[in-house]
Scaffold this active site. Structure first.
Site: not given
Length: 881
Positions: A463, A467, A469, A476, A529, A742
């Protein structure tokens, strides 16, 4: 309105010469290794004339000194052709593949340049190497060996739960980065295969390994006290097969006899960064003669998964960027600007006294002149280096960061920008798609999408790269897959990721939100998703012609739809449960990104219909007639239930009256005829009321422009595309973005950062519009799998004066470009690769077909007054070649 079409000379068949190029096995790989002993073979033909088609092909397999086998294949097939030979590729030994083709007149080309191919597949049970660990996290390992004679060939197989590099006699075996990447460690471990023959020396040799935890031991979920998903201690295994000139061989494997130490890396992590103390480096350790008596023995461990050959491409240092400027921040820090938001790390030349401590910090944007660190959350993204007094160039090895700006603290006399380089890292993929138009902001938007893809395709589709993540979110890549397959050759990359999706789904009964799944337990199904299970394989078939990925993923595709069917029940309406919905709707509050205008159940049931339809199409491709009938009927039942429940036909509206609902209805073909016309009109009204600002989130945005142009609302699409106020695609570009954000308002107009806890400046999802730029604005798309038939259908938009798409298809380079001419007419040019055809759909004209070659057409204003400017709706009249 009518137009006449007169073929030009370029549209009449011209005799040609032709040649074969681009021979490859399976998906493009920068190495000669292939994961199977019987790979599929592809090739391209280039021809000087027009209307060139392949009537037959000869494919031959060549050994060291002779042709082993030649096979003739009749017909035009040239991509993903099943291994035609009786002989499979042997382990490790090089073979060469050559192809020649015949045209429609039976004239043969010369043989192609030989393609070297080696099988990385090991015989069942051959992997005997024991995983070893240092017991302390990051570590180094060594093993000395003496060769007993001249070496014919030496091949290294290596895998890790963690990230590693291997050297032989102090020389790294390759330039791959953070290998073997991130996979579902308990289910699949890819191994690298490397020919290391040139590195082996007569007499004493040393195999050295550098190992760190990487993704394996990362603490996810944003808290340092969280337990790592897989384990605290990384491990590595190597099998070195040495084959001697006398015909004998020996295997050198990792085991408890190897020696290990901690090395110069004090600590390293994907999120926190890397800390190195150069004073701790045991100089000379990877070379023969080093005294390792005070090192400890390695700890043998076990793996759940047996290593298998790597499928996806490796990560490499792809590009280097110098600092374009430097400034002193209000707090007194020297901040370097590299001009581009990247995924990578810094390389620093260090000239300083011993014990000097360097601290490197990274950020995507500046806020009030300082590095904006808040969006990183718990990812400190900080590298530290303690100098040993020897002038050197240092670069962290086992981490990466997402950044455009960086500061380096601790250098005596300050930072010299000339001594610092930003190193761009991502998976090695071939660029395949280019777009350009007359509006610089739109062209820049496209390049920002390219950069966001590059930065987030690092071993798997993440993604964001900055950060705490950086994970493989399925939603995505589901929305972005068509764009990804346009911009780069992602066949091997996404096939590798889909393998983990399938394996995790088989074990846990569901498609996770994230692959690899850091939770490692069943998740509730979530629309858009989990639909990556059906969408991504379908895209790879549509764009690359890879029916093999459909076959590999077919049970996964069916399994996902069956899970939805169980959740929806007999009503065929998927209600309740957890849903992301239209994530990051521009009207959602900063602290609640799932609060969208469209109800989540509308999104969920629409995707249910789409995925059922995709399974039916896949079944048809694979020849499974029973499954095709079953899932086609299910898709129709769900579509009917959706329209009955959510569409007010009399009012011409979807009951939620949200832009995403209308886009889903139109693009997913949930409505037809008058209903489709009415819903499209209402979508335009909503956009008009918003002054053509984007009204949609992650789900609706990739569909919005297509919903407009597919229903004839080109002017509305133009106004939407060219809007520069927030929320819009061009607002970040106007704000100086070099990647896709984002959130629509990740940075506010005054230069402050969105107050939400979740804000990234490098997410590709909202950049999915780039595929529409190619397919519709420029007018180049696949009309049959793999671009075996191309569609030329430009839709010139008001406000643009020219646009061009170039796509390197599996058959060769294709392009469509259009431009307004000084007399007010429209000139369209197209290139159709050899062995393909094209359907041409020009504004105001009936469709017609052309063969390969270069073509051009001019659309003349029907009013006969070329001096008068004309709008998009007026571009009708006579078509001349």
């Amino acid at each position: 309105m009518s137009m006449s079409v007169t073929p030009s000379v370029s549209q009449a068949r011209i005799p040609s010469t032709h040649a074969v190029t681009g021979v490859r096995t399976e998906h493009a790989d920068p190495t000669c290794w292939v994961a199977t002993s019987r790979p599929r073979v592809s090739w391209r033909s280039v021809a000087t004339g027009s209307d060139w088609t392949q009537s037959a092909a000869d494919v031959r397999l060549v050994g060291d000194d002779a042709v082993i086998e030649t096979v003739r294949l009749e017909g035009p097939a040239s991509i993903f052709v099943a291994w035609p030979f009786a002989h499979a590729l042997p382990e490790r030994e090089a073979r060469w593949i050559q192809v020649r083709t015949a045209d429609a007149d039976g004239i043969w080309s010369d043989w192609s340049v030989p393609l070297e191919a080696r099988s990385a597949a090991l015989e069942l049970g051959r992997w005997q190497a024991n995983p070893i660990a240092s017991g302390t996290g990051a570590g180094i390992f060594r093993r000395e060996l003496a060769l007993r004679g001249p070496v014919r060939r030496a091949t290294l197989y290596a895998a890790a739960q963690g990230v590693y590099q291997v050297s032989i006699n102090g020389v790294d075996v390759d330039d791959h980065v953070l290998k073997p990447g991130w996979s579902s460690y308990d289910l699949r471990l890819p191994y690298e295969t490397t020919d290391v023959t040139p590195l082996m020396a007569a007499g004493a040799n040393v195999i050295g390994i550098r190992l760190a935890g990487g993704w394996y031991s990362e603490r996810y979920n944003r808290h340092a006290h969280d337990e790592p998903t897989w384990g605290d201690t990384p491990s590595v295994a190597c099998l070195l097969v040495v084959e001697y000139e006398d015909g004998t061989s020996e295997d050198i494997v990792t085991d408890g006899s190897w020696r290990t130490s901690h090395g110069e890396i004090v600590h390293t992590g994907i999120y926190v960064g890397e800390s190195v103390d150069a004073r701790l480096e045991p100089h000379g350790w990877p070379s023969p003669g080093f005294d390792d008596a005070d090192w400890i023995f390695a700890v043998e461990t076990e793996w759940q998964a047996t290593p298998t050959p790597r499928i996806g491409p490796p990560v490499r240092a792809i590009e280097e960027l110098p600092a374009v400027s430097a400034h002193v921040s209000p707090a007194g820090a020297t901040i370097l600007d590299f001009g581009q938001n990247i995924a990578g790390r810094l390389r620093v030349r260090v000239r300083a006294p011993r014990d000097t401590v360097l601290t490197l910090q990274h950020a995507e944007v500046l806020e009030h002149g300082e590095l904006a660190l808040r969006p990183l959350r718990a990812a400190t993204a900080t590298d530290t280096y303690v100098h040993d007094g020897v002038d050197r160039v240092w670069e962290p090895e086992f981490t990466f960061h997402g950044f455009r700006y960086a500061s380096i603290d601790g250098l005596p006399g300050g930072t010299n920008p000339a001594d610092v380089t930003a190193v761009v890292l991502h998976s090695e993929m071939t660029r395949t798609g280019w777009f350009d138009c007359s509006e610089p902001l739109v062209t820049k938007l496209h390049e920002n999408v390219v950069w966001s893809m590059r930065d987030n395709f690092l071993h798997l589709p993440t993604d964001c790269p900055q950060r705490d993540e950086r994970q493989g979110w399925t939603g995505d890549i589901q929305v972005f897959a068509p764009t990804a397959a346009t911009l780069f050759d992602v066949g091997g990359f996404l096939a590798s990721w889909l393998t983990d999706l399938r394996l995790e789904q088989e074990e846990r009964g569901t498609v996770s939100f994230i692959v690899p799944d850091i939770v490692k337990r069943p998740r509730p199904p979530a629309a858009a998703w989990g639909d990556a299970a059906t969408v991504v394989p379908s895209v790879l078939y549509e764009r690359l012609g890879d029916a093999g990925v459909l076959a590999d993923q077919f049970e996964s595709m069916k399994g996902w739809v069956e899970q939805i069917r169980a959740a929806a029940g007999e009503s065929r309406l998927w209600r309740g449960g957890f849903q992301f919905g239209d994530w990051l709707d521009p009207d959602s509050p900063p602290d609640d990104p799932s609060a969208a205008k469209v109800p989540a159940e509308i999104v969920a049931t629409a995707y249910y219909a789409k995925s059922a339809g995709l399974v039916a199409r896949a079944a048809r491709t694979l020849g499974d007639e029973a499954s095709e009938r079953h899932y086609a009927a299910l898709a129709e039942e769900v579509r009917s239930a959706w329209t009955d429940e959510y569409v007010d036909a009399a009012a011409g509206r979807v009951r939620s009256d949200a832009a995403t609902a209308y886009a889903l209805a139109i693009v997913f073909d949930l409505v037809q005829g008058d209903e489709r016309v009415a819903l499209a009109q209402r979508l335009v009204e909503l956009l008009d009321e918003s002054d053509y600002r984007v009204l949609t989130g992650f789900v609706g945005t990739p569909l919005l422009a297509d919903a407009l142009t597919s229903t004839g609302h080109d002017d509305a699409a133009a106004r939407l595309l060219l809007q520069t106020e927030c929320p819009s695609w061009l607002y970040p570009v106007r704000m100086g973005a070099t990647t896709v954000w984002e959130r629509w308002d990740s940075m506010l107009p005054d230069g402050t950062i969105n107050p939400g806890e979740m804000t990234s400046f490098n997410h590709y999802a909202l950049g999915a519009v780039a595929d529409w730029l190619h397919r519709v604005v420029a007018g180049l798309s696949a009309d049959a799998p793999g671009y075996s038939r191309i569609r030329v259908a430009p839709r010139p938009l008001a406000g643009l004066h020219r646009a061009t798409s170039v796509i390197d298809t599996p058959y060769g380079s294709a392009s469509v470009g259009w431009a307004e001419t000084p007399d007010g007419s429209l000139r369209v040019e197209a290139e159709v690769p050899a062995n393909t055809t094209a359907v041409v759909d020009l504004p105001g004209a009936d469709e017609f077909a052309v063969g390969s070659g270069r073509h051009s057409w001019t659309i003349v204003d029907a009013r006969g007054d070329p001096a008068e400017p004309i709008g998009v709706a007026d571009r009708v009249g006579n078509l001349s070649s």
